[in-house]
Design an enzyme around this catalytic site. Structure first.
Site, PDB file in Angstrom:
ATOM      1  N   LEU A  57       0.859  -1.176   0.000  1.00 48.64           N
ATOM      2  CA  LEU A  57       0.000   0.000   0.000  1.00 48.64           C
ATOM      3  C   LEU A  57       0.898   1.230   0.000  1.00 48.64           C
ATOM      4  CD1 LEU A  57      -2.723  -0.847   2.719  1.00 48.64           C
ATOM      5  CD2 LEU A  57      -2.941  -1.030   0.233  1.00 48.64           C
ATOM      6  N   ASP A  58       0.480   2.268  -0.713  1.00 49.56           N
ATOM      7  CA  ASP A  58       1.222   3.521  -0.697  1.00 49.56           C
ATOM      8  C   ASP A  58       1.297   4.055   0.731  1.00 49.56           C
ATOM      9  OD1 ASP A  58       1.425   3.385  -3.458  1.00 49.56           O
ATOM     10  OD2 ASP A  58      -0.369   4.606  -3.775  1.00 49.56           O
ATOM     11  N   LYS A  59       2.299   4.861   1.010  1.00 47.48           N
ATOM     12  CA  LYS A  59       2.532   5.341   2.371  1.00 47.48           C
ATOM     13  C   LYS A  59       1.318   6.051   2.960  1.00 47.48           C
ATOM     14  CE  LYS A  59       5.906   7.779   5.228  1.00 47.48           C
ATOM     15  NZ  LYS A  59       7.236   8.439   5.269  1.00 47.48           N
ATOM     16  N   ARG A 156      -5.579   5.520  -8.121  1.00 43.93           N
ATOM     17  CA  ARG A 156      -5.328   6.964  -8.153  1.00 43.93           C
ATOM     18  C   ARG A 156      -5.284   7.472  -9.591  1.00 43.93           C
ATOM     19  NH1 ARG A 156      -0.074   7.409  -4.378  1.00 43.93           N
ATOM     20  NH2 ARG A 156      -0.324   9.642  -4.849  1.00 43.93           N
TER      21      ARG A 156
END
Length: 239
Positions: A57-59, A156
């Site tokens: 997962l992205d930060k 996104r």
């Protein structure tokens, strides 16, 4: 600024002999981050050196994340991701009134040198996402996203392609949420800049379903983190 001390036990939502599944908070990296010594894999390997993360997962993205405890479990999850049999559901907060129907976005993506995913119909990799509105607010929509493929920044980039970038997602032109945009007759204090109510990427990995090593189904959903729960409550209030 002091770094937050994470207690791994507080993050766990499922645990057995094969997998640990956590509700990852925003601003905690999945893997090593040169700007922050804390990351999910590093924290859990202090408990068990055999841990591996099964996906990323992205930060800034919160939510459900799977870690394996041994190689057989890691390979079993990797095969399911490869065969696209793992079901993932994300919730994204976007500005505007999203289309009131199921939308399929089948647009190839390529990761640029800057790390941004861009549409590239000739050289990009297949990327497929299903979207539908989950809840409408005044000027905003909570969108449910089901990625079929697993490209970097896929949700996104696809929402930005639809002209509905995720709130707070600066990389894809998403805007922060201000009280002045949601509250009727809002009056800004003189000589004071308005601070955003929500400024990180408004994306949460809500649920996941996979088959365990013993062939049992694991189905997990994760609550919103505090900041996202608060902004949704405010949007409800002013809608």
């Amino acid at each position: 600024m002091m770094k937050k001390a994470w207690n791994v036990q507080d993050l766990i939502v499922f645990d057995d002999d094969n997998y640990t599944i956590i509700n990852k908070p925003p601003f905690l990296s999945t893997l090593e981050d040169r700007n922050d010594p804390n990351n999910v894999l590093g924290l859990f390997r202090k408990e068990n050196a055999n841990y591996q993360v099964c996906h990323r997962l992205d930060k800034e993205t919160s939510g459900v994340l799977i870690l394996s405890k041994h190689e057989q479990a890691f390979k079993a999850a990797a095969l399911q991701f490869q065969e696209r049999t793992i079901e993932k559901i994300y919730h994204a907060l976007v500005k505007g009134q999203f289309m009131n129907e199921v939308i399929q976005v089948d647009v190839p993506l390529r990761t640029s040198g800057s790390g941004k995913a861009i549409v590239d119909r000739r050289n990009g990799k297949e990327a497929l996402t299903l979207f539908r509105p989950k809840q409408f607010f005044k000027g905003y929509t909570l969108v449910e996203a089901k990625p079929i493929t697993g490209r970097t920044h896929q949700i996104r980039a696809h929402l930005a392609y639809l002209k509905f970038p995720i709130c707070g997602d600066v990389l894809y032109d998403g805007e922060p949420i201000y009280l002045s945009t949601v509250k009727k007759n809002y009056k800004r204090k003189v000589d004071m800049d308005e601070r955003p109510l929500f400024s990180r990427v408004g994306l949460h990995a809500h649920a996941i379903k996979l088959t365990n090593v013993n062939k049992n189904i694991i189905s997990i959903s994760c609550d919103y983190p505090k900041d996202m729960a608060i902004i949704l409550k405010k949007l409800n209030k002013y809608s």
